[in-house]
Design a protein around this motif. Structure first.
Motif, PDB file in Angstrom:
ATOM      1  N   LYS A   8       0.831  -1.207   0.000  1.00 27.43           N
ATOM      2  CA  LYS A   8       0.000   0.000   0.000  1.00 27.43           C
ATOM      3  C   LYS A   8       0.870   1.264   0.000  1.00 27.43           C
ATOM      4  O   LYS A   8       0.662   2.173  -0.797  1.00 27.43           O
ATOM      5  CB  LYS A   8      -0.921  -0.006   1.211  1.00 27.43           C
ATOM      6  CG  LYS A   8      -1.936   1.130   1.168  1.00 27.43           C
ATOM      7  CD  LYS A   8      -1.683   2.045   2.319  1.00 27.43           C
ATOM      8  CE  LYS A   8      -2.718   3.137   2.343  1.00 27.43           C
ATOM      9  NZ  LYS A   8      -2.116   4.432   2.534  1.00 27.43           N
ATOM     10  N   ARG A  11       2.472   1.982  -3.174  1.00 26.44           N
ATOM     11  CA  ARG A  11       1.442   2.218  -4.188  1.00 26.44           C
ATOM     12  C   ARG A  11       1.467   1.191  -5.313  1.00 26.44           C
ATOM     13  O   ARG A  11       1.055   1.451  -6.430  1.00 26.44           O
ATOM     14  CB  ARG A  11       1.530   3.638  -4.736  1.00 26.44           C
ATOM     15  CG  ARG A  11       1.115   4.662  -3.688  1.00 26.44           C
ATOM     16  CD  ARG A  11       1.422   6.072  -4.121  1.00 26.44           C
ATOM     17  NE  ARG A  11       0.884   7.073  -3.206  1.00 26.44           N
ATOM     18  CZ  ARG A  11       1.434   7.410  -2.045  1.00 26.44           C
ATOM     19  NH1 ARG A  11       2.510   6.813  -1.638  1.00 26.44           N
ATOM     20  NH2 ARG A  11       0.896   8.341  -1.284  1.00 26.44           N
ATOM     21  N   LYS A  14      -3.506  -0.451  -4.553  1.00 24.48           N
ATOM     22  CA  LYS A  14      -4.139   0.812  -4.173  1.00 24.48           C
ATOM     23  C   LYS A  14      -4.520   0.893  -2.697  1.00 24.48           C
ATOM     24  O   LYS A  14      -4.362   1.938  -2.070  1.00 24.48           O
ATOM     25  CB  LYS A  14      -5.374   1.023  -5.038  1.00 24.48           C
ATOM     26  CG  LYS A  14      -5.870   2.427  -5.045  1.00 24.48           C
ATOM     27  CD  LYS A  14      -6.870   2.635  -6.153  1.00 24.48           C
ATOM     28  CE  LYS A  14      -7.154   4.098  -6.324  1.00 24.48           C
ATOM     29  NZ  LYS A  14      -7.907   4.370  -7.525  1.00 24.48           N
ATOM     30  N   ARG A  15      -5.043  -0.207  -2.148  1.00 26.22           N
ATOM     31  CA  ARG A  15      -5.489  -0.185  -0.754  1.00 26.22           C
ATOM     32  C   ARG A  15      -4.908  -1.373   0.011  1.00 26.22           C
ATOM     33  O   ARG A  15      -4.635  -2.418  -0.556  1.00 26.22           O
ATOM     34  CB  ARG A  15      -7.015  -0.226  -0.690  1.00 26.22           C
ATOM     35  CG  ARG A  15      -7.658   1.022  -1.242  1.00 26.22           C
ATOM     36  CD  ARG A  15      -9.152   1.088  -0.958  1.00 26.22           C
ATOM     37  NE  ARG A  15      -9.881  -0.106  -1.323  1.00 26.22           N
ATOM     38  CZ  ARG A  15     -10.501  -0.289  -2.489  1.00 26.22           C
ATOM     39  NH1 ARG A  15     -10.462   0.638  -3.400  1.00 26.22           N
ATOM     40  NH2 ARG A  15     -11.150  -1.408  -2.727  1.00 26.22           N
ATOM     41  N   LYS A  69       3.738  10.501  -2.931  1.00 28.33           N
ATOM     42  CA  LYS A  69       3.426   9.774  -4.158  1.00 28.33           C
ATOM     43  C   LYS A  69       4.620   9.754  -5.120  1.00 28.33           C
ATOM     44  O   LYS A  69       4.917   8.732  -5.726  1.00 28.33           O
ATOM     45  CB  LYS A  69       2.210  10.405  -4.829  1.00 28.33           C
ATOM     46  CG  LYS A  69       1.751   9.658  -6.054  1.00 28.33           C
ATOM     47  CD  LYS A  69       0.379  10.069  -6.510  1.00 28.33           C
ATOM     48  CE  LYS A  69       0.334  11.448  -7.086  1.00 28.33           C
ATOM     49  NZ  LYS A  69      -0.947  11.771  -7.740  1.00 28.33           N
ATOM     50  N   ALA A  72       7.322   7.131  -4.011  1.00 25.60           N
ATOM     51  CA  ALA A  72       6.907   5.747  -3.793  1.00 25.60           C
ATOM     52  C   ALA A  72       7.700   4.765  -4.651  1.00 25.60           C
ATOM     53  O   ALA A  72       8.072   3.685  -4.188  1.00 25.60           O
ATOM     54  CB  ALA A  72       5.419   5.589  -4.061  1.00 25.60           C
TER      55      ALA A  72
END
Length: 81
Positions: A8, A11, A14-15, A69, A72
């Protein structure tokens, strides 16, 4: 760091709930062994995720609790898509 959390934070998935389900379904392996969501990932581990459309294999370069982001992708290096 737990494998589900790493997936997660980096990334790749997604979850965390999706990462948890993928591990429980046997779609995630580390160094050739299927792992549970609670597996403790280490720097240098090679992770493979099997999707219906193919597989993704990457090597863990760094472990961080949170990243932006843009940063990542610096946590891992893709070995095979």
């Amino acid at each position: 760091m737990r494998i589900d959390k790493f997936l997660k934070v980096s990334r790749i998935l997604k979850r965390r709930a999706i990462a948890l389900e993928a591990c429980k379904a046997g779609k995630v392996s580390v160094n050739g062994k299927d792992v549970k969501p609670s597996y403790n990932l280490k720097i240098g581990d090679e992770v493979e995720i099997r999707f219906s459309a193919g597989e993704l294999r990457f090597r863990v370069l760094d472990l961080k609790e949170t990243v932006k982001k843009e940063e990542a992708a610096s946590l891992y290096e893709i070995v095979k898509e």
